[in-house]
Design a protein around this motif. Structure first.
Motif, PDB file in Angstrom:
ATOM      1  N   GLN A 101      -2.207 -11.840  15.462  1.00  0.00           N
ATOM      2  CA  GLN A 101      -2.208 -11.352  13.963  1.00  0.00           C
ATOM      3  C   GLN A 101      -0.897 -11.379  13.375  1.00  0.00           C
ATOM      4  N   ASP A 125      -8.138 -17.182   7.340  1.00  0.00           N
ATOM      5  CA  ASP A 125      -6.330 -17.051   7.040  1.00  0.00           C
ATOM      6  C   ASP A 125      -5.948 -15.818   6.300  1.00  0.00           C
ATOM      7  N   TYR A 126      -4.819 -15.366   6.288  1.00  0.00           N
ATOM      8  CA  TYR A 126      -4.286 -14.264   5.478  1.00  0.00           C
ATOM      9  C   TYR A 126      -3.639 -14.750   4.351  1.00  0.00           C
ATOM     10  N   LEU A 167      -5.057  -2.530   5.672  1.00  0.00           N
ATOM     11  CA  LEU A 167      -4.250  -3.642   5.584  1.00  0.00           C
ATOM     12  C   LEU A 167      -3.022  -4.115   6.267  1.00  0.00           C
ATOM     13  N   SER A 214       0.632 -14.865  12.550  1.00  0.00           N
ATOM     14  CA  SER A 214       0.032 -15.446  11.054  1.00  0.00           C
ATOM     15  C   SER A 214       0.503 -14.852  10.059  1.00  0.00           C
ATOM     16  N   ILE A 215       0.652 -13.548  10.013  1.00  0.00           N
ATOM     17  CA  ILE A 215       0.960 -12.877   8.828  1.00  0.00           C
ATOM     18  C   ILE A 215       2.428 -12.976   8.387  1.00  0.00           C
ATOM     19  N   HIS A 275      -4.509 -14.349  -2.478  1.00  0.00           N
ATOM     20  CA  HIS A 275      -5.821 -14.009  -1.941  1.00  0.00           C
ATOM     21  C   HIS A 275      -6.793 -15.183  -2.967  1.00  0.00           C
ATOM     22  N   PHE A 330      -1.184  -7.995   2.989  1.00  0.00           N
ATOM     23  CA  PHE A 330      -1.996  -9.191   3.416  1.00  0.00           C
ATOM     24  C   PHE A 330      -3.488  -8.801   3.846  1.00  0.00           C
ATOM     25  N   LYS A 331      -4.415  -9.794   3.290  1.00  0.00           N
ATOM     26  CA  LYS A 331      -5.747  -9.354   3.646  1.00  0.00           C
ATOM     27  C   LYS A 331      -6.373 -10.859   4.174  1.00  0.00           C
ATOM     28  N   LYS A 332      -7.198 -10.795   5.049  1.00  0.00           N
ATOM     29  CA  LYS A 332      -7.734 -11.900   5.587  1.00  0.00           C
ATOM     30  C   LYS A 332      -8.999 -12.417   4.964  1.00  0.00           C
TER      31      LYS A 332
END
Length: 203
Positions: free
Chosen positions: A38, A190-191, A158, A41-42, A66, A184-186
């Motif tokens: 995670q 995806d983030y 988050l 990815s972020i 987003h 970030f938020k999924k």
């Protein structure tokens, strides 16, 4: 007997080498299939956003927003719901049409921060070269000023990254420190960015 001993030594040596070879092969295979975390990815999205800001590639930057919630922009460490929240398409349209937006309120005077997008970015987002930040961290704060930092209260579930400079001019003794935090938020595996927070020493 001596002949049998030689055979045993050769066999043991061969097995040992084969075992070492297998271990090396397994290690290589494990490295190849290492699961992307995670955090990986972020940080990848954060890197894309920062590099886009540095290059003034605002289309690329907006691609990190987003898709449903857009991004909230906070000029200071204390986040409130009067701070500008905007979708990617509106962000780009505001740049294209030179709209003046209200982003929040100036520290001290309390007057509304009314700026076009690019001047706001220069003052309250990419005000320093955060791609080459002095320090950076994940889910942990570096910059600590005299105002309330309520990021974890506003976005309790988050993850965020922080990019920090301790100061730029010695005469200010560190009171000119600056931080940029990206939250970030999924969404659909995806983030994406949901908040861009600038922080600094406030009066």
């Amino acid at each position: 007997m001596r002949y049998l001993l030689i055979i045993a030594v050769v066999l043991f040596s061969g097995c040992n080498q084969a075992e070492q070879s297998d271990q090396a092969g397994n290690k290589t295979a494990l490295n190849k299939v290492r699961k992307i975390t995670q955090k990986d990815s972020i940080q990848k999205v954060a890197s894309v956003a920062l590099k886009a800001l540095k290059a003034k590639d605002y289309n690329r930057f907006a691609s990190c927003f987003h898709p449903v919630e857009g991004v909230r922009f906070s000029p200071y460490g204390f986040i409130d719901f009067t701070h500008k929240q905007i979708l990617a398409k509106d962000f780009l349209e505001a740049i294209d049409k030179h709209w003046i937006l209200t982003w929040g309120h100036y520290d001290g005077s309390g007057e509304a921060i009314k700026l076009r997008v690019k001047p706001y970015i220069d003052r309250y987002i990419y005000n320093a070269d955060y791609v080459a930040a002095e320090k950076e961290d994940y889910d942990s704060f570096i910059g600590n000023g005299n105002s309330i930092n309520n990021l974890k209260e506003i976005y309790p579930q988050l993850h965020f990254t922080e990019y920090y400079f301790s100061g730029f001019d010695q005469k200010y003794n560190g009171l000119d420190w600056s931080s940029l935090r990206l939250v970030f938020k999924k969404y659909q595996n995806d983030y994406y960015l949901v908040a861009v927070i600038h922080d600094q020493w406030t009066t």
